[in-house]
Design a protein around this motif. Sequence first.
Motif, PDB file in Angstrom:
ATOM      1  N   ILE A  77      60.344  12.877 -26.184  1.00 29.79           N
ATOM      2  CA  ILE A  77      59.073  13.457 -25.746  1.00 29.79           C
ATOM      3  C   ILE A  77      57.945  12.475 -26.035  1.00 29.79           C
ATOM      4  N   VAL A  78      57.150  12.163 -25.015  1.00 26.56           N
ATOM      5  CA  VAL A  78      55.967  11.319 -25.165  1.00 26.56           C
ATOM      6  C   VAL A  78      54.744  12.218 -25.070  1.00 26.56           C
ATOM      7  N   LEU A  79      53.951  12.240 -26.132  1.00 25.99           N
ATOM      8  CA  LEU A  79      52.760  13.074 -26.207  1.00 25.99           C
ATOM      9  C   LEU A  79      51.507  12.209 -26.139  1.00 25.99           C
ATOM     10  N   GLU A  80      50.530  12.647 -25.377  1.00 26.08           N
ATOM     11  CA  GLU A  80      49.248  11.958 -25.336  1.00 26.08           C
ATOM     12  C   GLU A  80      48.411  12.392 -26.538  1.00 26.08           C
ATOM     13  N   ALA A  81      47.801  11.446 -27.227  1.00 24.33           N
ATOM     14  CA  ALA A  81      46.936  11.765 -28.360  1.00 24.33           C
ATOM     15  C   ALA A  81      45.853  12.742 -27.929  1.00 24.33           C
ATOM     16  N   GLY A  82      45.639  13.736 -28.773  1.00 21.49           N
ATOM     17  CA  GLY A  82      44.639  14.743 -28.458  1.00 21.49           C
ATOM     18  C   GLY A  82      45.199  15.992 -27.816  1.00 21.49           C
ATOM     19  N   LEU A  83      46.495  16.016 -27.517  1.00 24.11           N
ATOM     20  CA  LEU A  83      47.086  17.226 -26.952  1.00 24.11           C
ATOM     21  C   LEU A  83      46.958  18.359 -27.968  1.00 24.11           C
ATOM     22  N   PRO A  84      46.368  19.475 -27.600  1.00 25.30           N
ATOM     23  CA  PRO A  84      46.190  20.572 -28.554  1.00 25.30           C
ATOM     24  C   PRO A  84      47.521  21.041 -29.142  1.00 25.30           C
ATOM     25  N   THR A 111      60.199  11.832 -30.692  1.00 24.61           N
ATOM     26  CA  THR A 111      58.867  11.923 -30.106  1.00 24.61           C
ATOM     27  C   THR A 111      58.078  10.658 -30.399  1.00 24.61           C
ATOM     28  N   GLN A 112      57.191  10.352 -29.480  1.00 25.23           N
ATOM     29  CA  GLN A 112      56.237   9.268 -29.661  1.00 25.23           C
ATOM     30  C   GLN A 112      54.877   9.747 -29.186  1.00 25.23           C
ATOM     31  N   VAL A 113      53.819   9.267 -29.819  1.00 27.14           N
ATOM     32  CA  VAL A 113      52.463   9.588 -29.418  1.00 27.14           C
ATOM     33  C   VAL A 113      51.809   8.317 -28.885  1.00 27.14           C
ATOM     34  N   VAL A 114      51.197   8.431 -27.703  1.00 25.91           N
ATOM     35  CA  VAL A 114      50.491   7.287 -27.114  1.00 25.91           C
ATOM     36  C   VAL A 114      48.999   7.596 -27.093  1.00 25.91           C
ATOM     37  N   ARG A 115      48.198   6.564 -26.918  1.00 26.76           N
ATOM     38  CA  ARG A 115      46.750   6.746 -26.922  1.00 26.76           C
ATOM     39  C   ARG A 115      46.281   7.579 -25.733  1.00 26.76           C
ATOM     40  N   ALA A 116      45.154   8.228 -25.906  1.00 30.22           N
ATOM     41  CA  ALA A 116      44.575   9.039 -24.836  1.00 30.22           C
ATOM     42  C   ALA A 116      44.384   8.184 -23.584  1.00 30.22           C
ATOM     43  N   GLY A 117      44.812   8.729 -22.441  1.00 31.88           N
ATOM     44  CA  GLY A 117      44.712   8.012 -21.187  1.00 31.88           C
ATOM     45  C   GLY A 117      45.959   7.250 -20.800  1.00 31.88           C
ATOM     46  N   GLU A 118      46.924   7.136 -21.730  1.00 33.60           N
ATOM     47  CA  GLU A 118      48.158   6.398 -21.439  1.00 33.60           C
ATOM     48  C   GLU A 118      49.275   7.313 -20.952  1.00 33.60           C
ATOM     49  N   ALA A 119      49.040   8.611 -20.936  1.00 33.56           N
ATOM     50  CA  ALA A 119      50.010   9.579 -20.409  1.00 33.56           C
ATOM     51  C   ALA A 119      49.238  10.803 -19.965  1.00 33.56           C
TER      52      ALA A 119
END
Length: 315
Positions: A77-84, A111-119
């Motif tokens: 799972i790839v999550l965008e930073a800031g996802l509630p 899981t990995q978290v990417v910076r806002a706007g990258e997903a």
Amino acid sequence: MTYAQGWDAAQVGFGPGVRALVEEELLPDRSVVVRTGTYVVDPPFFGNGDIGRVAVCGAVNELAVTGAEPRHIALGIVLEAGLPLELVHRLTASVRTAAAEAGVAIAAVDTQVVRAGEADRVFVTTTAFGVLGAGPTLDLHAVRPGDRIVVTGPLGSHAAHLVSLRDGLGYEHHVPSDCAPLAGLMRTVSADLRHARTVVAGGLAEVLRQAAAGRGLTLRVDESALPVRHEARVALGARGLAPLDAACAGCLCLFVPPEHTGRVLAALHAHPHGRLAAVVGEVTADPTGDVEFRSPDGRLRTRTVPAGSVPERLL
């Protein structure tokens, strides 16, 4: 297949039992089947589901059409930073519910978290593991002239739901996504099938095109027999899409010997996910490897999809 550092699955409800793939003793006359898929959905959270349910159901269905019994699923799972966090909870709850509905175990999550706007909020990759039993191998090369083409449910409902949400058409309340795990449905009919495929990106038209080209036989489809909900047809038409080209998330295309068609339809109609199943065409002996569509006025035509006509990310 491990958890990403710094992310505790127990915090969002998966629990400790999913940290490693569950090992089981496989019988000597069985073999393991593995399928991997990556899922992007726009929007990733929609009326009666979300990307988590789409990913689990998609993985289960891709295994089921091989004739395998789905057992375990691993997710990336790839999550965008800031996802509630409430959406993360919704995603994981959806994954657990879909897995329970399908009768499979969530064996591992990364899981990995990417910076806002990258997903676009969240992407999911699944690897599903199943076991082939003693039933027939559902191989495209087993398809014969005279076989009937059966779809297990209405076409285009998933795509219509998403299109309506994205474009603000208002039909999403009347045409829910058809996303569903179909291993149980396949279990009831697989012994009577030649071949089966999921109807996903590209819709039924793409499934048939690939099958015709791969088998080297011409498929003939009766357009008036295609099951399509009125609301789905209207929503898709607003974007210039035909139901034949629209993605589904809970529909299969089956190739059935003519002598088994009645039995297969009866079994499908008795299943909650197959009540609107229909025979939509047949395999001919013509070796051109085309798909012919018979229009309601009786005319036969071949059909091509113009490049770029199908919106991206319908799944």
